[in-house]
Design an enzyme around this catalytic site. Structure first.
Site, PDB file in Angstrom:
ATOM      1  N   ASN A 153      -9.943 140.067  10.810  1.00 52.67           N
ATOM      2  CA  ASN A 153      -8.432 139.945  11.330  1.00 52.67           C
ATOM      3  C   ASN A 153      -7.642 140.275  10.213  1.00 52.67           C
ATOM      4  OD1 ASN A 153      -8.827 137.482  10.325  1.00 52.67           O
ATOM      5  ND2 ASN A 153      -7.610 136.556  12.013  1.00 52.67           N
ATOM      6  N   GLU A 251     -10.972 127.627   6.950  1.00 56.94           N
ATOM      7  CA  GLU A 251      -9.733 127.782   7.363  1.00 56.94           C
ATOM      8  C   GLU A 251     -10.347 128.297   8.753  1.00 56.94           C
ATOM      9  OE1 GLU A 251      -7.394 129.807   9.410  1.00 56.94           O
ATOM     10  OE2 GLU A 251      -7.194 131.150   7.942  1.00 56.94           O
ATOM     11  N   CYS A 285      -5.476 133.449  13.652  1.00 54.24           N
ATOM     12  CA  CYS A 285      -5.686 132.023  13.982  1.00 54.24           C
ATOM     13  C   CYS A 285      -4.520 131.176  14.368  1.00 54.24           C
ATOM     14  CB  CYS A 285      -6.661 131.466  12.789  1.00 54.24           C
ATOM     15  SG  CYS A 285      -7.935 132.011  12.280  1.00 54.24           S
ATOM     16  N   GLU A 461      -4.886 126.826   1.515  1.00 48.53           N
ATOM     17  CA  GLU A 461      -4.689 128.397   0.842  1.00 48.53           C
ATOM     18  C   GLU A 461      -3.383 128.717   0.483  1.00 48.53           C
ATOM     19  OE1 GLU A 461      -7.264 130.727   3.432  1.00 48.53           O
ATOM     20  OE2 GLU A 461      -8.768 130.617   1.633  1.00 48.53           O
TER      21      GLU A 461
HETATM   22  C1  SIN Z   1      -5.637 133.994  10.077  1.00 48.92           C
HETATM   23  O1  SIN Z   1      -5.258 134.304  11.178  1.00 48.92           O
HETATM   24  O2  SIN Z   1      -6.768 133.623   9.503  1.00 48.92           O
HETATM   25  C2  SIN Z   1      -4.539 133.976   8.970  1.00 48.92           C
HETATM   26  C3  SIN Z   1      -3.154 134.298   9.517  1.00 48.92           C
HETATM   27  C4  SIN Z   1      -2.183 134.360   8.451  1.00 48.92           C
HETATM   28  O3  SIN Z   1      -2.335 134.139   7.383  1.00 48.92           O
HETATM   29  O4  SIN Z   1      -0.875 134.331   8.883  1.00 48.92           O
END
Ligand code: SIN
Length: 481
Positions: A153, A251, A285, A461
């Site tokens: 993604n 994550e 996510c 992170e």
């Molecule tokens: C993710 O969806 O894993 C990362 C999204 C983000 O860094 O904003």
């Protein structure tokens, strides 16, 4: 068609670009057309990559931090120099809009810059002891070889969010990018090579995730796994890392509540929801997953939401520059979104916008959708949607909203809108999530710690904490008597 960064159809082990007899096809999700192939490597090549990373580790760990920082800076500059082409590559293999893809390249470069700055700020402590004859110091050292496993993604940003702090800390890396979006990873590795990273420091293995992941987990020389992806795979990696007692950063999945209280500014809430929900066609996510709206403002919010969703431009990013919502990543993603929407409708929800597979496109497109009168009994309440669907729930009391929001096994992001300061503190402290957006739909930034609680994972992170995940503290106890 925009000019695209060369698709590199090879993996990288110890500075050598390698092919294989067996390969996997890579598909453009906007057209279902094949855009290239990657080597389908397995345990044997993964071990070769671990050998290379282990051999490169001692010298890399001892390289003065300023030299590692300089290499990261050069990598950063090359990423930005190639921004347009790298962004087109993301749109080609992932389907996200060009403006989002360009935003991702900037996001991706921001991690390299941040950790180039951090590389020179890794300091230990001097600690007082109760015993007069002893002194204690700590030093921080790189954990060793890192296995980084990244998702489709964010084909670029998730790589730099893991690899840049690893390199800054003095770790070497075996990267396994998603086989759905490998070309962005390979382009990044090519740019790292051009920046002058020594051979063996950055290795990229392409192929089937499971045998490669298992080899990384079982090899005792790999001291850390950093993974972004589903909770199910994160648990599997954790179980298989137990024998070698590895460090893990996970994550994992989310199920973000997005709460709109009766005292919210509804226009701000609408802007925040559109940004959170439709980023990457709903495939992050941290996307808003369950939109809980107070009954007093429910009808007026739905009235504002319908035209905003109906006005979104759906299309193929590389054919149509004004595209806002691209395809889903593959057939499985499309089927899942369709299944969740149908289940909700069968159990009493109503669809007031969208609600269908867009068969007029050849890719995996689903229409931006709004479901109203959704309840906790529907499957969509518990599962991460990963698609452009707004599911609206109604609530009466603050406590009820918090209970609904926390009624899930995961806790990555949560959002709420309110203008009442006392409520803002109360709700922020009560929500069980690693990140809380207060009157904003976007929580991600290089300087803010990113990570979840509960089944959403371990570790942070980005931010000043990101590098710590790749360092171990050593205690030096000195008897001076
Ligand atoms: C993710 O969806 O894993 C990362 C999204 C983000 O860094 O904003």
């Amino acid at each position: 068609m925009k000019k695209i960064f060369d698709r590199i159809e090879k993996a990288l082990i110890n500075g050598e670009w390698i092919s294989a007899k067996s390969h996997l096809d890579v598909i453009n999700p906007a057209s279902r057309e094949k855009i290239g192939i990657i080597p389908n490597l397995g345990p044997q090549e993964t071990i070769q990559a671990i050998n290379a990373a282990s051999a490169a580790f001692p010298a890399w760990a001892k390289t003065p931090p300023i030299e590692r920082a300089n290499l990261l800076w050069r990598w950063h500059d090359l990423i930005l120099k190639n921004k347009t082409e790298l962004a087109s590559l993301i749109s080609l293999e992932n389907g996200k809009s060009l403006s989002e893809a360009q935003g991702e390249i900037e996001y991706s470069a921001s991690f390299v810059r941040w950790f180039a700055e951090q590389a020179r700020r890794v300091d230990g402590d001097t600690i007082q002891l109760d015993q007069a004859e002893k002194r204690v110091f700590t030093i921080k050292q790189p954990v060793g070889v890192v296995g980084a496993i990244t998702p489709w993604n964010f084909p670029s940003a998730m790589i730099t969010r893991k690899c840049a702090p690893a390199f800054a800390a003095g770790c070497t890396v075996v990267l396994k990018p998603s086989d759905l979006t490998p070309f962005s990873a390979l382009a990044l590795a090519k740019l790292a090579e051009e920046a002058g990273f020594p051979k063996g420091v950055f290795n990229v293995i392409t192929g089937d995730a499971q045998p490669i992941g298992l080899t990384l987990c079982e090899d005792a020389r790999v001291r850390k796994i950093s993974f972004t992806g589903s909770t199910r795979v994160g648990q599997w990696l954790m179980a298989h890392s137990a024998d070698t007692v590895k460090r893990l950063s996970l994550e994992l999945g989310g199920n973000a509540p997005f709460i709109i209280f009766e005292d919210a500014d509804l226009d701000n809430a609408l802007a925040g929801l559109m940004a959170s929900k439709f980023r990457n066609s709903g495939q992050t996510c941290v996307c808003a997953n369950r939109v809980l709206v107070h009954e007093k403002v429910y009808a007026s919010f739905v009235e504002k939401l319908i035209p905003a969703v109906n006005n979104l431009t759906v299309g193929s990013a590389l054919l149509e520059e004004k595209t806002q919502v691209g395809p889903l990543i593959n057939q499985a993603g499309l089927d899942k979104v369709n299944r969740l929407v149908q289940d909700a409708i069968n159990k009493g929800a109503s669809c007031v916008a969208g609600g269908k597979v867009l068969n007029e496109f050849s890719g995996f497109f689903y229409s931006p959708t709004i479901l109203v009168d959704v309840t906790a009994e529907m499957v969509i309440f518990q599962e991460e949607i990963f698609g452009p669907v707004v599911a609206l729930y109604r609530f009466k009391e603050e406590a009820e909203a918090i209970e609904l929001a926390n009624n899930t096994s995961v806790g990555l992001a949560a959002y709420f809108y309110s203008q009442n300061p006392a409520r803002i503190f109360r709700v922020a402290e009560s929500l069980q999530s690693g990140m809380i957006g207060i009157n904003t739909g976007i929580v991600s930034s290089v300087s803010a710690p990113f990570g979840g609680i509960k089944n959403s994972g371990l570790g942070k992170e980005g931010s000043k904490y990101g590098i710590e995940e790749y360092l171990q503290i050593k205690t030096l106890c000195w008897d001076i008597s």
